[in-house]
Design a protein around this motif. Sequence first.
Motif, PDB file in Angstrom:
ATOM      1  N   PHE A  47       0.807  -1.222   0.000  1.00 37.76           N
ATOM      2  CA  PHE A  47       0.000   0.000   0.000  1.00 37.76           C
ATOM      3  C   PHE A  47       0.842   1.276   0.000  1.00 37.76           C
ATOM      4  O   PHE A  47       0.277   2.368   0.063  1.00 37.76           O
ATOM      5  N   TYR A  48       2.164   1.124  -0.065  1.00 39.13           N
ATOM      6  CA  TYR A  48       2.997   2.325  -0.109  1.00 39.13           C
ATOM      7  C   TYR A  48       2.745   3.110  -1.393  1.00 39.13           C
ATOM      8  O   TYR A  48       2.734   4.344  -1.393  1.00 39.13           O
ATOM      9  N   LEU A  49       2.555   2.415  -2.514  1.00 41.02           N
ATOM     10  CA  LEU A  49       2.306   3.076  -3.794  1.00 41.02           C
ATOM     11  C   LEU A  49       0.926   2.787  -4.356  1.00 41.02           C
ATOM     12  O   LEU A  49       0.568   3.297  -5.418  1.00 41.02           O
ATOM     13  N   ILE A  50       0.137   1.946  -3.673  1.00 38.17           N
ATOM     14  CA  ILE A  50      -1.205   1.585  -4.137  1.00 38.17           C
ATOM     15  C   ILE A  50      -2.214   2.064  -3.101  1.00 38.17           C
ATOM     16  O   ILE A  50      -2.029   1.816  -1.898  1.00 38.17           O
ATOM     17  N   PRO A  51      -3.270   2.768  -3.506  1.00 41.86           N
ATOM     18  CA  PRO A  51      -4.263   3.255  -2.539  1.00 41.86           C
ATOM     19  C   PRO A  51      -4.823   2.135  -1.681  1.00 41.86           C
ATOM     20  O   PRO A  51      -5.073   1.024  -2.155  1.00 41.86           O
ATOM     21  N   TRP A  79      -7.725   1.984  -0.381  1.00 53.10           N
ATOM     22  CA  TRP A  79      -9.046   1.699  -0.931  1.00 53.10           C
ATOM     23  C   TRP A  79      -9.197   2.527  -2.202  1.00 53.10           C
ATOM     24  O   TRP A  79      -8.488   3.521  -2.390  1.00 53.10           O
ATOM     25  N   PRO A  80     -10.071   2.127  -3.113  1.00 52.56           N
ATOM     26  CA  PRO A  80     -10.213   2.845  -4.391  1.00 52.56           C
ATOM     27  C   PRO A  80     -10.459   4.339  -4.179  1.00 52.56           C
ATOM     28  O   PRO A  80     -11.383   4.732  -3.449  1.00 52.56           O
ATOM     29  N   GLY A  81      -9.617   5.150  -4.797  1.00 53.15           N
ATOM     30  CA  GLY A  81      -9.749   6.591  -4.666  1.00 53.15           C
ATOM     31  C   GLY A  81      -9.167   7.152  -3.383  1.00 53.15           C
ATOM     32  O   GLY A  81      -9.198   8.369  -3.164  1.00 53.15           O
ATOM     33  N   GLY A  82      -8.637   6.275  -2.527  1.00 50.18           N
ATOM     34  CA  GLY A  82      -8.084   6.731  -1.253  1.00 50.18           C
ATOM     35  C   GLY A  82      -6.612   7.066  -1.354  1.00 50.18           C
ATOM     36  O   GLY A  82      -6.020   7.102  -2.433  1.00 50.18           O
TER      37      GLY A  82
END
Length: 311
Positions: free
Chosen positions: A120-124, A126-129
Amino acid sequence: MAMLRRFYEWVFYGHLWIALGAASLGWVSQGMFSTTSLPWWLVPLFLFLATLGVYTMHRLLSYRRAERANRFRRYGIVHRHPKVSAAIGWLSLLGAGLCCCWFPPVSWLTLILAVPFTFFYLIPIWPGGKRLRDYSYLKVVWVAMSWTLMTAIFPMVAQSLDQYSIMELWITFRGQPTSISSSFYVYQEIAVRFFFTLSVAILFDFRDVKLDASQSVHTLANQHSALAKGIIYALMVLCVFGQLDTLTVTSPENPEAEGIIFAARSLPYLLTLPVAWLTSPQRSEDWYAVWVNGLLLLPGLMFLLGGVWLD
């Protein structure tokens, strides 16, 4: 000269250098346990491959998200060789996964704890988060926690579970005496690793001052640069104090060993001080790729030199 430039770029911008740093740190932590049936090279190899794979895949992902990424030298390899970079990333992760077959399965739980910080360092989340790196002042904490889990806690857990039961390990972490090394030294090693990797992460924020500001991410480097340097200096002093236990390694036959070992174990943290003092947003990307990342190799190098000297 062209071949040397390519070699330089692949080593320092292809994540080989930082992967060696992770292997170096893991080797130091596994050295806390003198007897184990695991090969001495297994933990460093796993950390090398895992770091190479994760950082390569992160670079590919951030390249796709970054605006005008071509202006950064760090994206040069993935820009010119995206398929090769992807192959290196996936093959490295596969190799790291195969290494896990030799570790006690329970030790994999430590790796699972590091997954959220990595994913989650480079991926949201949650969607749009937000991504973890988008939280002001905290992105260096996520990096330090991930590196501490992988290069300090995991090697110690894997090595100890290879020798002792889960209950003995649990008792040790609760602070009760067992046949395992004193829990004080275990926690000390974890704290020193966290302080050290946190300091290196803060230094890297100086490289990204403009990038973070453009994304409205506040960091110590872009908001309180003097405080950032002061925190690093204080943490390195604590890391040096954390090596005082090495003064007990002396023996009547080798009375000068205590000073040599203490100096060798303390040197990486002492050398971090001038690197931190010289670091600024005006420094080139080479400074961070070579010298700041190079700090991660020093604990293992000094540990090796100290052991060679004692032998």
